[in-house]
Design an enzyme around this catalytic site. Structure first.
Site, PDB file in Angstrom:
ATOM      1  CG  HIS A  85      -0.302   0.076   2.525  1.00  0.00           C
ATOM      2  ND1 HIS A  85       0.603  -0.859   2.984  1.00  0.00           N
ATOM      3  CD2 HIS A  85      -0.405   0.990   3.532  1.00  0.00           C
ATOM      4  CE1 HIS A  85       1.001  -0.532   4.199  1.00  0.00           C
ATOM      5  NE2 HIS A  85       0.404   0.594   4.554  1.00  0.00           N
ATOM      6  CG  HIS A 137       0.133   4.269   4.845  1.00  0.00           C
ATOM      7  ND1 HIS A 137      -0.595   3.467   5.690  1.00  0.00           N
ATOM      8  CD2 HIS A 137      -0.664   5.343   4.556  1.00  0.00           C
ATOM      9  CE1 HIS A 137      -1.785   4.032   5.904  1.00  0.00           C
ATOM     10  NE2 HIS A 137      -1.860   5.153   5.231  1.00  0.00           N
ATOM     11  CG  ASP A 160       5.223   3.199   6.985  1.00  0.00           C
ATOM     12  OD1 ASP A 160       4.349   3.637   6.213  1.00  0.00           O
ATOM     13  OD2 ASP A 160       4.970   2.412   7.910  1.00  0.00           O
ATOM     14  CG  HIS A 161       4.470  -0.099   4.044  1.00  0.00           C
ATOM     15  ND1 HIS A 161       4.383  -1.438   4.325  1.00  0.00           N
ATOM     16  CD2 HIS A 161       4.079   0.534   5.182  1.00  0.00           C
ATOM     17  CE1 HIS A 161       3.946  -1.612   5.564  1.00  0.00           C
ATOM     18  NE2 HIS A 161       3.757  -0.422   6.104  1.00  0.00           N
ATOM     19  CG  HIS A 182      -3.896  -0.343   6.278  1.00  0.00           C
ATOM     20  ND1 HIS A 182      -3.815  -0.309   7.645  1.00  0.00           N
ATOM     21  CD2 HIS A 182      -2.841   0.408   5.827  1.00  0.00           C
ATOM     22  CE1 HIS A 182      -2.776   0.417   7.991  1.00  0.00           C
ATOM     23  NE2 HIS A 182      -2.168   0.865   6.908  1.00  0.00           N
ATOM     24  CG  ASP A 216       0.683  -1.660   7.365  1.00  0.00           C
ATOM     25  OD1 ASP A 216       1.551  -2.540   7.502  1.00  0.00           O
ATOM     26  OD2 ASP A 216       0.903  -0.450   7.519  1.00  0.00           O
ATOM     27  CG  HIS A 251       4.138  -3.156  10.307  1.00  0.00           C
ATOM     28  ND1 HIS A 251       3.183  -2.518  11.057  1.00  0.00           N
ATOM     29  CD2 HIS A 251       4.335  -2.373   9.217  1.00  0.00           C
ATOM     30  CE1 HIS A 251       2.812  -1.404  10.447  1.00  0.00           C
ATOM     31  NE2 HIS A 251       3.503  -1.290   9.330  1.00  0.00           N
TER      32      HIS A 251
HETATM   33 ZN   LIG Z   1       2.885   0.204   7.929  1.00  0.00          ZN
HETATM   34 ZN   LIG Z   2      -0.064   1.483   6.552  1.00  0.00          ZN
END
Ligand SMILES: [Zn+2]
Ligand SMILES: [Zn+2]
Length: 307
Positions: free
Chosen positions: A63, A65, A67-68, A140, A210, A268
């Site tokens: 996804h 976000h 941080d990914h 998520h 997530d 995670h």
């Molecule tokens: Zn995450």
């Molecule tokens: Zn996320």
């Protein structure tokens, strides 16, 4: 026998800690790497673990976000600087590709290799010569996906003694039977299942990304050898997991149990936990074969005997 390994490059969530980097996990299989999520700093870990910058490679993004995904650009640039020539495939929600294209234009980044962008979808997304990647929608705060890497079943084991006992001479007829074709010897027809054992299932690795847990995901991960599942929170912080659409370690264990997974790896982790052993203990009460990932951890997925 092909060695199948999982290397955990980053095992924190949202922010890095002293010991944990942002989410990124590599499946290494002979000359091939499948990178699942690409948090900031992934390129450094990639080099550190000798994952190779010009290998056959796929990046699977769960996804969008930061941080990914924030590590993708740096990784692509490092690959380009080392003169990568092989096409790189990226599977992701389609919006990622416009972000990548725009950023590369603004920063005048030209790559030495082609990038094949594949929009994620339900079911089989990538078919390799002896493996495939499947996707399923996760649950998520934004569109998010889970993935399963699976090796295709291998042919059954040929039994030469049986073939000889049936009077089938060694040579071309044996290879025909091994390839699944029936043969005729002395006017008599022999079928492959008389001399070849049942197909041996390949190994499977599932990755949640997530998500909140669900029965649908448990079905999607059914029978995986290794389930890598987010466990952002401990059971006492269940309300936060619910609110932020994440899972607790116990919920990860419940999915692993329902899926009939052989092993669960928790990853995670929220930066609020200095130690994750309590999360592992909670999960083990539900699913015994649970371990916590840490940065740099390498796990081999064994090929079981007779499989
Ligand atoms: Zn995450
Ligand atoms: Zn996320």
């Amino acid at each position: 026998m092909t060695k199948l390994e999982v290397v955990f490059l980053g095992t924190s969530s949202a922010v890095p800690t002293k010991n944990r980097g942002l989410p990124s996990i590599a499946i290494r299989r002979e000359g091939q790497v499948i990178l699942m999520d690409c948090g900031e700093g992934a390129q450094e870990k990639f080099v550190k673990h000798g994952l190779g910058l010009n290998r056959e490679m796929l990046i699977l993004i769960t996804h969008l976000h930061g941080d990914h995904v924030n590590g993708i650009l740096g990784l692509l640039q490092t690959m380009s600087m080392s003169q990568r020539v092989r096409t790189l495939t990226i599977v992701a929600p389609a919006e990622l590709f416009s972000w990548l294209k725009t950023t590369m234009e603004v920063l005048h980044i030209g790559l030495t290799f082609a990038v094949r962008m594949v929009a994620v979808k339900h079911g089989v997304i990538v078919r390799g010569s002896d493996f495939r990647i499947r996707g399923a929608r996760a649950s998520h705060s934004i569109e998010s996906w889970s993935y399963v890497f699976e090796e295709l079943p291998r042919p059954g084991i040929f039994d030469p003694a049986k073939a000889l006992a049936l009077g089938i001479p060694e040579g071309r007829k044996w290879s025909s039977l091994q390839r699944g074709r029936s043969v005729v010897v002395g006017g008599k027809r022999f079928h492959p299942n008389q001399v070849v054992g049942p197909k041996r299932p390949g190994r499977r690795v599932g990755y949640s990304g997530d998500t909140r847990p669900s029965k649908r995901l448990a079905r999607f991960f059914s029978g995986v050898d290794l389930l890598i599942y987010e466990s952002t929170f401990a059971a006492k912080d269940f309300d936060k997991a619910l609110e932020r659409k994440h899972s607790t370690a116990v919920e990860a264990a419940e999915v692993a149990k329902e899926a009939g997974a052989k092993m669960l790896v928790l990853t995670h982790f929220s930066a609020r936990y200095r130690r994750v052993d309590p999360l592992v203990s909670e999960a083990r009460r539900v699913f015994k074969e649970t371990v916590a990932a840490h940065d740099g951890m390498t796990l081999e997925v064994p090929q079981l005997n007779g499989r």
